[in-house]
Design a protein around this motif. Structure first.
Motif, short mmCIF file in Angstrom:
data_model
loop_
_atom_site.label_atom_id
_atom_site.label_comp_id
_atom_site.label_asym_id
_atom_site.label_seq_id
_atom_site.Cartn_x
_atom_site.Cartn_y
_atom_site.Cartn_z
N ALA A 1 0.82 -1.21 0.00
CA ALA A 1 0.00 0.00 0.00
C ALA A 1 0.85 1.27 0.00
CB ALA A 1 -0.93 -0.01 1.20
N SER A 2 2.03 1.19 0.60
CA SER A 2 2.87 2.38 0.72
C SER A 2 4.01 2.44 -0.30
CB SER A 2 3.45 2.48 2.13
OG SER A 2 4.29 1.38 2.38
N MET A 3 4.00 1.57 -1.29
CA MET A 3 5.07 1.54 -2.29
C MET A 3 5.30 2.88 -3.00
SD MET A 3 7.14 -0.92 -2.65
CE MET A 3 7.76 -0.69 -4.30
N PRO A 4 4.25 3.56 -3.49
CA PRO A 4 4.51 4.84 -4.17
C PRO A 4 5.21 5.86 -3.27
CG PRO A 4 2.27 4.09 -4.61
CD PRO A 4 2.84 3.18 -3.58
N GLN A 5 4.78 5.94 -2.01
CA GLN A 5 5.41 6.88 -1.08
C GLN A 5 6.84 6.46 -0.77
OE1 GLN A 5 2.48 5.33 -0.41
NE2 GLN A 5 0.94 6.93 -0.15
N ALA A 6 7.07 5.15 -0.61
CA ALA A 6 8.41 4.66 -0.31
C ALA A 6 9.37 4.97 -1.47
CB ALA A 6 8.37 3.15 -0.05
N LYS B 1 9.12 7.40 -3.61
CA LYS B 1 9.36 8.85 -3.62
C LYS B 1 10.39 9.24 -2.55
CE LYS B 1 6.90 13.28 -3.40
NZ LYS B 1 8.08 13.95 -2.96
N VAL B 2 10.24 8.69 -1.36
CA VAL B 2 11.18 9.00 -0.27
C VAL B 2 12.59 8.57 -0.63
CG1 VAL B 2 11.81 8.40 2.11
CG2 VAL B 2 9.46 9.00 1.57
N VAL B 3 12.73 7.37 -1.17
CA VAL B 3 14.06 6.86 -1.53
C VAL B 3 14.67 7.71 -2.64
CG1 VAL B 3 15.29 4.89 -2.53
CG2 VAL B 3 13.59 4.51 -0.74
N LYS B 4 13.88 8.10 -3.63
CA LYS B 4 14.40 8.93 -4.72
C LYS B 4 14.78 10.32 -4.21
CE LYS B 4 12.17 6.61 -8.56
NZ LYS B 4 11.15 6.65 -9.61
N ASP B 5 14.01 10.87 -3.28
CA ASP B 5 14.28 12.20 -2.75
C ASP B 5 15.56 12.25 -1.92
OD1 ASP B 5 12.03 13.16 -3.98
OD2 ASP B 5 10.80 13.22 -2.15
N ALA C 1 22.50 3.36 -4.90
CA ALA C 1 21.91 2.70 -3.73
C ALA C 1 20.39 2.87 -3.73
CB ALA C 1 22.50 3.27 -2.45
N ALA C 2 19.93 4.02 -4.22
CA ALA C 2 18.48 4.26 -4.29
C ALA C 2 17.84 3.30 -5.29
CB ALA C 2 18.20 5.70 -4.68
N ASP C 3 18.48 3.13 -6.42
CA ASP C 3 17.94 2.21 -7.44
C ASP C 3 17.87 0.78 -6.90
OD1 ASP C 3 17.75 4.34 -9.20
OD2 ASP C 3 19.73 3.96 -10.09
N GLU C 4 18.92 0.36 -6.20
CA GLU C 4 18.95 -0.99 -5.63
C GLU C 4 17.87 -1.13 -4.55
OE1 GLU C 4 19.97 -4.87 -5.31
OE2 GLU C 4 20.69 -3.46 -6.80
N SER C 5 17.68 -0.11 -3.74
CA SER C 5 16.65 -0.14 -2.69
C SER C 5 15.26 -0.25 -3.29
CB SER C 5 16.73 1.12 -1.81
OG SER C 5 17.95 1.19 -1.15
N ILE C 6 15.00 0.53 -4.30
CA ILE C 6 13.70 0.48 -4.97
C ILE C 6 13.48 -0.89 -5.61
CG2 ILE C 6 12.35 1.42 -6.89
CD1 ILE C 6 13.56 4.18 -6.14
N TYR C 7 14.55 -1.44 -6.22
CA TYR C 7 14.45 -2.76 -6.81
C TYR C 7 14.08 -3.81 -5.75
CZ TYR C 7 15.81 -7.21 -8.84
OH TYR C 7 15.80 -8.52 -9.26
#
Length: 168
Positions: A92-97, A99-103, A109-115
């Motif tokens: 449910a919180s994927m879109p917000q997560a 956005k936070v990681v990209k910001d 590291a952000a790309d790997e986290s999102i993956y």
């Protein structure tokens, strides 16, 4: 079974059951667990009427034990519910997560986290289970519940000992 363990087990299980109620899960660590830990101390005192004062160490131990029981049961309930429903708060919180990681501007590291987040969400939606999700939920619950459980144990000990002093 030792009375210390029984009061912690009962209160930890009660707190874990309450965390399954939608909306309460968000306040479980900082509200329910300290209250459950304090109640655990009250129950322990009731089971030991000859005890005049509870040591601070005993209070912290009971609070920690209550928190560990609550974390284990709450994690188990969360894993079972996720397996049955094939959804979780993470999905449910994927879109917000994202956005936070990209910001955070973490670069690769952000790309790997999102993956990894997307992989967890995909595993949960397809199989109802993700090993990484289980690990993260369990470790997070153990750490946060333990901190607040010990605080609740300290509060419960202080309240009980103050009552004992005032009743004399």
């Amino acid at each position: 079974m030792n009375k210390k363990y029984l009061s912690a087990l009962v209160c930890g299980f009660g707190a874990a059951v309450l965390t399954t109620i939608p909306g309460i899960q968000t306040i479980a660590c900082c509200f329910l667990v300290p209250i459950a830990s304090a109640i655990s101390i009250f129950l322990y005192k009731k089971s030991e009427p000859s005890l005049t004062k509870i040591n601070t160490g005993t209070g912290i131990f009971l609070g920690l034990l209550t928190a560990i029981f609550a974390a284990v049961f709450a994690s188990s309930f969360e894993i079972i519910i996720t397996y049955i429903t094939k959804t979780s708060d993470l999905i449910a919180s994927m879109p917000q997560a994202e956005k936070v990681v990209k910001d955070m501007n973490l670069g690769p590291a952000a790309d790997e986290s999102i993956y990894m987040l997307k992989q967890m969400a995909s595993d949960i939606q397809s199989k109802g289970f993700s090993s990484l999700y289980v690990l993260l939920i369990t470790v997070t619950n153990l750490i946060t519940y333990s901190i607040f459980g010990m605080l609740g144990g300290l509060m419960g000990t202080a309240i009980i000992n103050r009552r004992n002093i005032q009743s004399k």
